[in-house]
Design a protein around this motif. Structure first.
Motif, PDB file in Angstrom:
ATOM      1  N   GLY A   1      44.744 -54.769  63.100  1.00 42.76           N
ATOM      2  CA  GLY A   1      44.536 -56.209  63.145  1.00 42.76           C
ATOM      3  C   GLY A   1      44.649 -56.742  64.574  1.00 42.76           C
ATOM      4  N   TRP A   2      45.657 -56.249  65.301  1.00 40.63           N
ATOM      5  CA  TRP A   2      45.828 -56.668  66.701  1.00 40.63           C
ATOM      6  C   TRP A   2      44.550 -56.383  67.484  1.00 40.63           C
ATOM      7  N   ASN A   3      44.011 -55.205  67.221  1.00 36.72           N
ATOM      8  CA  ASN A   3      42.784 -54.783  67.916  1.00 36.72           C
ATOM      9  C   ASN A   3      41.610 -55.701  67.604  1.00 36.72           C
ATOM     10  N   GLN A   4      41.650 -56.369  66.444  1.00 36.91           N
ATOM     11  CA  GLN A   4      40.602 -57.322  66.060  1.00 36.91           C
ATOM     12  C   GLN A   4      40.884 -58.721  66.592  1.00 36.91           C
ATOM     13  N   GLY A   5      42.000 -58.855  67.291  1.00 35.43           N
ATOM     14  CA  GLY A   5      42.364 -60.173  67.809  1.00 35.43           C
ATOM     15  C   GLY A   5      43.102 -61.034  66.806  1.00 35.43           C
TER      16      GLY A   5
ATOM     17  N   LYS B   1      71.464 -55.543  63.489  1.00 30.68           N
ATOM     18  CA  LYS B   1      71.364 -54.727  64.704  1.00 30.68           C
ATOM     19  C   LYS B   1      70.065 -53.935  64.754  1.00 30.68           C
ATOM     20  N   TRP B   2      69.467 -53.833  63.634  1.00 26.46           N
ATOM     21  CA  TRP B   2      68.389 -52.912  63.443  1.00 26.46           C
ATOM     22  C   TRP B   2      67.132 -53.320  64.202  1.00 26.46           C
ATOM     23  N   ARG B   3      66.632 -52.473  65.042  1.00 22.04           N
ATOM     24  CA  ARG B   3      65.386 -52.741  65.751  1.00 22.04           C
ATOM     25  C   ARG B   3      64.586 -51.444  65.768  1.00 22.04           C
ATOM     26  N   ILE B   4      63.423 -51.472  65.170  1.00 24.53           N
ATOM     27  CA  ILE B   4      62.646 -50.245  65.090  1.00 24.53           C
ATOM     28  C   ILE B   4      61.625 -50.207  66.215  1.00 24.53           C
ATOM     29  N   GLY B   5      61.154 -48.994  66.487  1.00 21.76           N
ATOM     30  CA  GLY B   5      60.188 -48.809  67.573  1.00 21.76           C
ATOM     31  C   GLY B   5      58.957 -49.670  67.423  1.00 21.76           C
ATOM     32  N   GLU B   6      58.491 -49.841  66.184  1.00 21.64           N
ATOM     33  CA  GLU B   6      57.283 -50.639  65.965  1.00 21.64           C
ATOM     34  C   GLU B   6      57.446 -52.062  66.482  1.00 21.64           C
ATOM     35  N   GLN B   7      58.671 -52.609  66.339  1.00 22.13           N
ATOM     36  CA  GLN B   7      58.877 -53.972  66.829  1.00 22.13           C
ATOM     37  C   GLN B   7      58.677 -54.023  68.344  1.00 22.13           C
ATOM     38  N   THR B   8      59.292 -53.087  69.030  1.00 30.98           N
ATOM     39  CA  THR B   8      59.155 -53.037  70.493  1.00 30.98           C
ATOM     40  C   THR B   8      57.694 -52.926  70.890  1.00 30.98           C
ATOM     41  N   VAL B   9      56.982 -52.015  70.219  1.00 34.44           N
ATOM     42  CA  VAL B   9      55.595 -51.765  70.629  1.00 34.44           C
ATOM     43  C   VAL B   9      54.699 -52.934  70.249  1.00 34.44           C
ATOM     44  N   LEU B  10      54.860 -53.465  69.039  1.00 37.34           N
ATOM     45  CA  LEU B  10      53.990 -54.582  68.641  1.00 37.34           C
ATOM     46  C   LEU B  10      54.288 -55.825  69.472  1.00 37.34           C
ATOM     47  N   GLU B  11      55.555 -56.059  69.782  1.00 34.71           N
ATOM     48  CA  GLU B  11      55.860 -57.201  70.657  1.00 34.71           C
ATOM     49  C   GLU B  11      55.290 -56.966  72.060  1.00 34.71           C
ATOM     50  N   ARG B  12      55.291 -55.719  72.495  1.00 32.40           N
ATOM     51  CA  ARG B  12      54.690 -55.392  73.789  1.00 32.40           C
ATOM     52  C   ARG B  12      53.181 -55.677  73.756  1.00 32.40           C
ATOM     53  N   LEU B  13      52.560 -55.360  72.641  1.00 32.89           N
ATOM     54  CA  LEU B  13      51.119 -55.649  72.500  1.00 32.89           C
ATOM     55  C   LEU B  13      50.885 -57.163  72.497  1.00 32.89           C
ATOM     56  N   GLY B  14      51.805 -57.910  71.866  1.00 35.73           N
ATOM     57  CA  GLY B  14      51.692 -59.366  71.882  1.00 35.73           C
ATOM     58  C   GLY B  14      51.790 -59.902  73.308  1.00 35.73           C
ATOM     59  N   LYS B  15      52.690 -59.293  74.093  1.00 34.22           N
ATOM     60  CA  LYS B  15      52.839 -59.699  75.501  1.00 34.22           C
ATOM     61  C   LYS B  15      51.559 -59.355  76.275  1.00 34.22           C
ATOM     62  N   LEU B  16      51.004 -58.191  75.964  1.00 34.22           N
ATOM     63  CA  LEU B  16      49.746 -57.779  76.599  1.00 34.22           C
ATOM     64  C   LEU B  16      48.655 -58.805  76.301  1.00 34.22           C
ATOM     65  N   HIS B  17      48.661 -59.302  75.064  1.00 37.00           N
ATOM     66  CA  HIS B  17      47.687 -60.347  74.714  1.00 37.00           C
ATOM     67  C   HIS B  17      47.864 -61.582  75.599  1.00 37.00           C
TER      68      HIS B  17
ATOM     69  N   GLY C   1      44.733 -61.255  77.462  1.00 39.52           N
ATOM     70  CA  GLY C   1      43.804 -61.706  76.432  1.00 39.52           C
ATOM     71  C   GLY C   1      43.353 -60.617  75.474  1.00 39.52           C
ATOM     72  N   GLU C   2      43.774 -59.369  75.712  1.00 39.06           N
ATOM     73  CA  GLU C   2      43.418 -58.291  74.775  1.00 39.06           C
ATOM     74  C   GLU C   2      44.116 -58.510  73.434  1.00 39.06           C
ATOM     75  N   GLY C   3      43.461 -58.083  72.369  1.00 45.67           N
ATOM     76  CA  GLY C   3      44.091 -58.111  71.055  1.00 45.67           C
ATOM     77  C   GLY C   3      44.490 -59.514  70.632  1.00 45.67           C
ATOM     78  N   GLY C   4      45.533 -59.606  69.824  1.00 48.95           N
ATOM     79  CA  GLY C   4      45.983 -60.898  69.326  1.00 48.95           C
ATOM     80  C   GLY C   4      47.466 -61.112  69.568  1.00 48.95           C
ATOM     81  N   PRO C   5      47.961 -62.298  69.278  1.00 44.56           N
ATOM     82  CA  PRO C   5      49.382 -62.588  69.440  1.00 44.56           C
ATOM     83  C   PRO C   5      50.212 -61.969  68.322  1.00 44.56           C
ATOM     84  N   VAL C   6      51.445 -61.670  68.623  1.00 43.89           N
ATOM     85  CA  VAL C   6      52.341 -61.020  67.654  1.00 43.89           C
ATOM     86  C   VAL C   6      53.655 -61.791  67.584  1.00 43.89           C
TER      87      VAL C   6
END
Lengths: 204, 204
Positions: free
Chosen positions: A46-50, A63-79, A83-88
């Motif tokens: 979905g991120w890839n589709q914007g 306390k729980w933070r999984i790797g996916e959160q870090t990576v998807l939030e990083r992709l949101g920051k990249l957006h 402007g790549e992808g979409g916001p997260v």
């Protein structure tokens, strides 16, 4: 394959394109692994589709933070940066939903779950996200904190084109009935059966 | 939860830490959705740990490019740019494996599958990756192009700490026997049953 052949063509008055563009409500359930992981994999697509991605984790641990959160939030920051992808947006119940200012230190999980669902309903009405992942949302429903009928009604009536994925064991039959797509992840064999504990990168 | 309680503690002479750090061989099989998506979700986690990710897609179509490839390759580029996460390599059989220079235009899928597996064996020996995803690798095995015994032997003997995930339907029983983790994705309900075709962002 991008386009499979449907087994039946329903008599619903919709064109193929209209039918294809219907928003999807999916449930990932069962005792096996991969329910949440597959949902977060969908978020990648979905991120890839914007798409505007919203993840709502109904987990208890703060306390729980999984790797996916870090990576998807990083992709949101990249957006935001390129402007790549979409916001997260990624929200967790455990640490207190981020949109609630007051942190009174009590741990009333039932109240927190109700508040989480109320916010999600507001966002569905506002069409805030294109893909909403309600991770482990089956549990507050199974425990009677959130009413399954109300969830189903809100999902049926959601406007626009919002895809929703609910994950977790013990999915209410009314959710399964309302869903367009239900996948059951079945545990055939798990390393914890052989006495192994979870490990970094695999379990989180 | 990061650390569950194992049901049994095996009498294998290993400490909990040693046992936890054993490399994992997982199989995602069954007729349902989420087999590959969950594997790519694992790649997200691995990337976040700085793992070197290698994806090998044993799919026939040359044109096929899924959103996960774009995003994971973007994460690999981010690693090169900023040092975040780990490097990512994504190889597809359909367009001819990228490490084979000669493209003779023939479409001998059996030969291509054998060559793909030969390269993976070399990489296992060299410990090129920390996580290898062999996507839809069950099919060349099911079709007899690649020998299941040889795959199991190579996986059993792989050195170091290389995690391997094989996805696809019709997983050979010898793979399931050798795997540490087997999850079966079962289709309970699918929108194509209701006459919908696949849609962008959901199916690819």
């Amino acid at each position: 394959m991008p386009q499979g052949q449907p087994l039946v063509v329903p008599d619903d008055g919709l064109t193929t394109r209209q039918r294809r563009n219907q928003p999807l409500f999916a449930v990932h359930t069962g005792d096996g692994k991969g329910k949440s992981t597959a949902a977060f994999g969908l978020a990648l697509r979905g991120w890839n589709q914007g798409w505007r991605i919203g993840v709502f984790q109904f987990v208890k641990s703060a306390k729980w933070r999984i790797g996916e959160q870090t990576v998807l939030e990083r992709l949101g920051k990249l957006h935001e940066e390129t402007g790549e992808g979409g916001p997260v947006e990624w929200h967790k119940m455990g640490s207190g939903w981020s949109w609630i200012r007051r942190k009174d230190g009590t741990e009333d999980h039932a109240a927190a779950a109700v508040e989480g669902w109320a916010e999600i309903k507001r966002r569905l009405t506002d069409q805030t996200h294109d893909l909403l992942i309600l991770d482990e949302f089956t549990y507050p429903i199974a425990w009677g904190w959130v009413d399954a009928e109300e969830v189903v009604a809100a999902l049926r009536e959601r406007p626009g084109r919002q895809h929703v994925v609910i994950t977790g064991r013990r999915a209410d039959p009314r959710l399964l009935e309302a869903a367009d797509l239900v996948t059951e992840m079945t545990k055939v064999k798990h390393p914890m059966d052989a006495g192994r504990k979870g490990q970094r990168g695999i379990e989180w």
